[in-house]
Design a protein around this motif. Structure first.
Motif, PDB file in Angstrom:
ATOM      1  N   LEU A   1       0.826  -1.212   0.000  1.00 17.10           N
ATOM      2  CA  LEU A   1       0.000   0.000   0.000  1.00 17.10           C
ATOM      3  C   LEU A   1       0.861   1.263   0.000  1.00 17.10           C
ATOM      4  CD1 LEU A   1      -2.845  -0.984   2.495  1.00 17.10           C
ATOM      5  CD2 LEU A   1      -3.068  -0.612   0.037  1.00 17.10           C
TER       6      LEU A   1
ATOM      7  N   ALA B   1       3.452   1.020  -3.395  1.00 19.04           N
ATOM      8  CA  ALA B   1       2.995   0.775  -4.762  1.00 19.04           C
ATOM      9  C   ALA B   1       1.593   1.314  -5.018  1.00 19.04           C
ATOM     10  CB  ALA B   1       3.020  -0.730  -5.056  1.00 19.04           C
ATOM     11  N   TYR B   2       0.650   0.928  -4.182  1.00 19.05           N
ATOM     12  CA  TYR B   2      -0.738   1.199  -4.534  1.00 19.05           C
ATOM     13  C   TYR B   2      -1.132   2.646  -4.261  1.00 19.05           C
ATOM     14  CZ  TYR B   2      -5.498  -0.121  -5.612  1.00 19.05           C
ATOM     15  OH  TYR B   2      -6.722  -0.224  -6.214  1.00 19.05           O
ATOM     16  N   THR B   3      -0.815   3.130  -3.071  1.00 18.89           N
ATOM     17  CA  THR B   3      -1.079   4.530  -2.745  1.00 18.89           C
ATOM     18  C   THR B   3       0.185   5.077  -2.090  1.00 18.89           C
ATOM     19  OG1 THR B   3      -2.050   3.782  -0.662  1.00 18.89           O
ATOM     20  CG2 THR B   3      -3.564   4.267  -2.437  1.00 18.89           C
ATOM     21  N   PRO B   4       1.227   5.281  -2.918  1.00 19.04           N
ATOM     22  CA  PRO B   4       2.572   5.514  -2.372  1.00 19.04           C
ATOM     23  C   PRO B   4       2.761   6.876  -1.695  1.00 19.04           C
ATOM     24  CG  PRO B   4       2.606   5.538  -4.777  1.00 19.04           C
ATOM     25  CD  PRO B   4       1.194   5.295  -4.374  1.00 19.04           C
ATOM     26  N   ALA B   5       2.271   6.986  -0.520  1.00 16.05           N
ATOM     27  CA  ALA B   5       2.493   8.173   0.309  1.00 16.05           C
ATOM     28  C   ALA B   5       2.159   7.737   1.722  1.00 16.05           C
ATOM     29  CB  ALA B   5       1.562   9.305  -0.110  1.00 16.05           C
TER      30      ALA B   5
ATOM     31  N   PRO C   1      -7.352   6.514   0.363  1.00 19.54           N
ATOM     32  CA  PRO C   1      -6.466   6.491  -0.807  1.00 19.54           C
ATOM     33  C   PRO C   1      -6.820   5.381  -1.799  1.00 19.54           C
ATOM     34  CG  PRO C   1      -5.185   6.662   1.222  1.00 19.54           C
ATOM     35  CD  PRO C   1      -6.601   6.438   1.627  1.00 19.54           C
TER      36      PRO C   1
ATOM     37  N   ARG D   1      -7.810   5.860  -5.764  1.00 17.88           N
ATOM     38  CA  ARG D   1      -7.138   5.234  -6.902  1.00 17.88           C
ATOM     39  C   ARG D   1      -8.152   4.511  -7.797  1.00 17.88           C
ATOM     40  NH1 ARG D   1      -2.583   2.695  -9.221  1.00 17.88           N
ATOM     41  NH2 ARG D   1      -1.200   3.936  -7.963  1.00 17.88           N
TER      42      ARG D   1
ATOM     43  N   PRO E   1      -2.715  12.386  -1.791  1.00 15.92           N
ATOM     44  CA  PRO E   1      -2.204  12.720  -3.129  1.00 15.92           C
ATOM     45  C   PRO E   1      -2.347  11.584  -4.136  1.00 15.92           C
ATOM     46  CG  PRO E   1      -0.387  12.282  -1.634  1.00 15.92           C
ATOM     47  CD  PRO E   1      -1.641  12.117  -0.828  1.00 15.92           C
ATOM     48  N   THR E   2      -3.174  10.594  -3.830  1.00 15.27           N
ATOM     49  CA  THR E   2      -3.260   9.398  -4.669  1.00 15.27           C
ATOM     50  C   THR E   2      -3.596   9.710  -6.125  1.00 15.27           C
ATOM     51  OG1 THR E   2      -4.049   8.238  -2.720  1.00 15.27           O
ATOM     52  CG2 THR E   2      -4.322   7.121  -4.828  1.00 15.27           C
TER      53      THR E   2
ATOM     54  N   GLN F   1      -0.753  10.925  -8.033  1.00 14.87           N
ATOM     55  CA  GLN F   1       0.226   9.864  -8.298  1.00 14.87           C
ATOM     56  C   GLN F   1      -0.239   8.943  -9.419  1.00 14.87           C
ATOM     57  OE1 GLN F   1       0.408   8.616  -4.175  1.00 14.87           O
ATOM     58  NE2 GLN F   1       2.564   9.135  -4.165  1.00 14.87           N
TER      59      GLN F   1
ATOM     60  N   GLU G   1       1.737   8.230 -12.914  1.00 18.51           N
ATOM     61  CA  GLU G   1       2.027   6.896 -13.471  1.00 18.51           C
ATOM     62  C   GLU G   1       1.612   6.821 -14.928  1.00 18.51           C
ATOM     63  OE1 GLU G   1       0.122   3.886 -11.092  1.00 18.51           O
ATOM     64  OE2 GLU G   1       1.122   4.592  -9.270  1.00 18.51           O
TER      65      GLU G   1
ATOM     66  N   PHE H   1       4.171  15.266  -5.731  1.00 19.21           N
ATOM     67  CA  PHE H   1       3.859  13.852  -5.937  1.00 19.21           C
ATOM     68  C   PHE H   1       3.666  13.507  -7.410  1.00 19.21           C
ATOM     69  CE2 PHE H   1       2.660  14.465  -1.520  1.00 19.21           C
ATOM     70  CZ  PHE H   1       3.202  13.337  -0.932  1.00 19.21           C
TER      71      PHE H   1
END
Lengths: 308, 388
Positions: free
Chosen positions: A207, A210-214, B193, B197, B218-219, B222, B226, B246
């Motif tokens: 998590l 990778a998935y929500t990288p923060a 988050p 996403r 910030p999802t 990000q 990507e 981000f």
């Protein structure tokens, strides 16, 4: 068709943290130890992975740190519930509360910082060109591959095809008999619980890297609890955990893909839990079904070694 | 005998009144947050504001409580005024409205300020930092950036505040690109988050290539980054906190809050004796760009990410008054107009039609405070509905 492919492609990453956590919790519960601390171990894994990656710039060190921290926390649960025979539910809940709180404290310095390195999609050459399957399965990141192609078969194999797997299951079914057969019940349970922690930590790392990288407080938002539901839904079988995790992930994805059609996301949100409850009811209703699906008979019961 | 009693009562009343804050004395302010200060969203931003005034005013001492459950707020507020001796309490969630009013009634000598509500009392004012002007500016940029003609908005909850922001965004999109649409997905969460996403990826799968959102992580930025790196650019707008960091290649601009502007104003006026526990009934702050309670940009001081300046300068639109103008200049012009002492422009200026084509705000008229505050309809280029 495009709709299906584009949906399936985002289902795998959505299910991956759940799959990692569930594989671990299956081992823990198979050995007879219910660990409700998954949410706490997961979020501690997330913050450790984030912090380590911030410091070293290396995501793999981050993942390793997350595993160790998750495993370490699981050992606390082991100490309380195996050695001191404390109530497993209380001890597990305490672990979750502890993990959520401590991660917030540790993570305060990381709020609002971008990572120097993240786990990125790494398409597998050749395989990615296979129509449909390549798009869905082979354009993912390393942890998706690792959990799906390596860890799931490995967990299945060890549990059902090795001597240690038999000991593990025996310990969760009839610890007294297992002890009689020369199995060290405490050791096996400790190991299984430790593995549960490793995997929950890795799920957290997925998590935060990778998935929500923060990093922000409480970022796992209940994933650990879904893992516990999923463990029951998977009937404590690693091979079923894959389908379960992707099904739960898929339902989450569909919430947003189907929203324009006027299908309430709240309704879809309930679906995994309705399914889990159905399984729980079925499993608890009849001893016969319970035996058949393989629910560990000694789950939640501390083992007391008898004097000889 | 009666006169003695009257005098006694009068003295008691003076005694109670005198127990309140006297201007010029050291001031203690308490802050009640609904979320954790580490959320990088709402509560984090309020806490940044608190830290700012705490440092700035030598006569000010601050205390705070985070993650306060709305049902429990009364206990927390009361503890601050009784045990901690706070002179003023800021309660920073809509759900704290009832308990704030209750404590304000029970402790008439103390001062209370409630964020985002509408109920006031002689010793309780309200304040809010409103974003619709900035969402409109983000919309202008979004309309210029979209190649597919489809932009998207991820909303937290279908409440008037978010609906208003979606509409403001859509009005901007329409001005820069009359054909472009705004697709909406609801999260039913202020902070999640994973859901952010999923919603972003669902919108992108439907062909959306520019995303704005209301969610505290910030999802979305990000996810956009990507996609840029994979060669299918998706542009995004930061929300609430600085998020450009981000996603330097995705985050074009965004909305930033500056609660410190409001805290500075309110506390300075209490210290100076302008506000006291008897004159707050009509004090309702609804601060925007002009008052610097919010800012355009993905980072403080950077209204538009320099990576996108050239693109936005190339894209031209025709404005009835300004003539042919680049979107970049238009954004800057509107920003200046809305930052002036007399606000020369408001996004909600008629004619504005809803999704059914009905005129909701007639030509030449600006939407009133109440119309904006209670907004429950979408403008015409928004696709999606408001769940009831």
């Amino acid at each position: 068709m495009d709709f299906i492919i584009s949906t399936l492609k985002i289902v795998l990453p959505a299910g991956t943290p759940l799959l990692l956590g569930t594989l671990g919790e299956i081992y823990s519960e198979r050995s007879g130890v219910l660990n409700l601390g998954v949410e706490g171990m997961m979020i501690m894994g997330a913050v450790s992975a984030f912090g380590t990656t911030m410091a070293t710039g290396n995501v793999w060190l981050g993942i390793m740190a997350a595993c160790l921290v998750g495993g370490g926390m699981a050992l606390i649960h082991g100490l309380l519930s195996i050695t001191f025979r404390a109530n497993q539910i209380v001890s597990g809940l305490a672990l979750t509360i502890f993990g959520v709180g401590l991660s917030a404290l540790i993570g305060r310095a990381y709020v609002g910082l971008p990572l120097p390195a993240k786990i990125r999609a790494s398409p597998l050459p050749v395989l990615e060109d296979i129509p449909v399957i390549g798009e869905v399965l082979f354009k993912q990141d390393a942890l998706v591959y690792l959990s799906l192609f390596l860890l799931t078969p490995l967990f299945w194999f060890v549990l059902f095809k090795t001597k240690w797997g038999i000991s593990l299951r025996a310990v969760g079914e009839k610890p007294k008999t297992a002890n009689g057969a020369g199995v060290n019940v405490y050791l096996v349970r400790y190991l299984a619980v430790f593995i549960g922690g490793l995997m929950a930590g890795m799920g957290g790392a997925y998590l935060s890297l990778a998935y929500t990288p923060a990093w922000s407080e409480g970022m796992t938002v209940g994933s650990g609890w879904i893992v516990i539901a999923l463990t029951i839904f998977a009937l404590w079988k690693p091979e079923r955990a894959v389908w379960g995790a992707y099904l739960f992930g898929g339902v989450k994805v569909l919430q947003y893909r189907l929203q324009p059609l006027g299908i309430s996301p709240n309704l879809l949100n309930m679906l995994p839990f309705i399914l889990t409850m159905t399984v729980v009811v079925l499993v608890s209703a009849q001893e016969k079904i319970k035996r058949k699906v393989g629910a560990p008979a000694a789950l939640g019961i501390p083992y007391v070694k008898e004097e000889r | 005998m009666i006169s003695v009693l009257v005098v006694a009562i009068l003295f008691t009343m003076i005694g109670i009144a005198g127990y309140g804050y006297s201007p010029g004395e050291p001031l203690k302010a308490a802050f009640i947050y609904v979320g954790p200060v580490g959320d990088y969203g709402w509560s984090h931003a309020h806490n940044e504001g608190r830290k700012y005034v705490d440092e700035k005013f030598p006569w000010l001492e601050t205390v705070y409580a985070e993650t306060v459950p709305e049902a429990d707020a009364y206990r927390y507020i009361e503890r601050f005024v009784v045990e901690e001796g706070a002179d003023v309490v800021f309660t920073t969630s809509f759900g704290f409205m009832g308990s704030t009013l209750e404590t304000a009634t029970n402790y008439p000598d103390k001062i209370f300020f409630h964020c985002s509500g509408y109920q006031r009392a002689p010793n309780m004012g309200t304040y809010f930092s409103e974003f619709h002007q900035i969402y409109y500016l983000n919309g202008l940029i979004a309309g210029a950036m979209t190649k597919s003609g489809k932009t998207g908005y991820i909303g937290a909850y279908p409440i008037p505040e978010v609906v208003r922001h979606i509409n403001a965004f859509a009005l901007g999109v329409k001005e820069a690109n009359p054909e472009a649409t705004v697709d909406v997905r609801w999260l039913f969460a202020w902070y999640d988050p994973s859901k952010a996403r999923l919603a972003a990826e669902a919108l992108i799968a439907d062909g959306i290539d520019v995303l704005a959102f209301t969610e505290d992580s910030p999802t979305v930025v990000q996810v956009g980054q990507e996609y840029v790196e994979e060669g299918e650019p998706v542009y995004t707008f930061g929300h609430y906190s600085p998020m450009q960091r981000f996603g330097e290649d995705s985050c074009v601009s965004g909305q930033l809050v500056r609660w410190e502007a409001l805290y500075e104003e309110i506390l300075a006026k209490i210290y100076a004796g302008v506000y006291n526990n008897t004159n707050l009934q009509e004090v309702d702050y609804w601060w925007m760009l002009k008052e610097k309670a919010c800012e355009l940009g993905g980072e403080f001081g950077i209204p538009i990410n320099p990576n996108f300046e050239a693109t936005l300068k190339e894209k031209k639109v025709v404005d009835p008054i300004l003539g042919e103008i680049s979107v970049y200049d238009l954004v800057m012009e509107r920003l200046a107009q809305m930052s002036e002492e007399t606000v020369l422009f408001d996004p909600f200026t008629g004619p504005i039609r809803d999704q059914a084509g009905n005129v909701r705000i007639e030509a030449g008229r600006r939407g009133s405070h109440d119309e904006l505050w209670l907004m429950d309809w979408f403008v015409e280029n928004v696709r999606g509905e408001i769940p009831r």
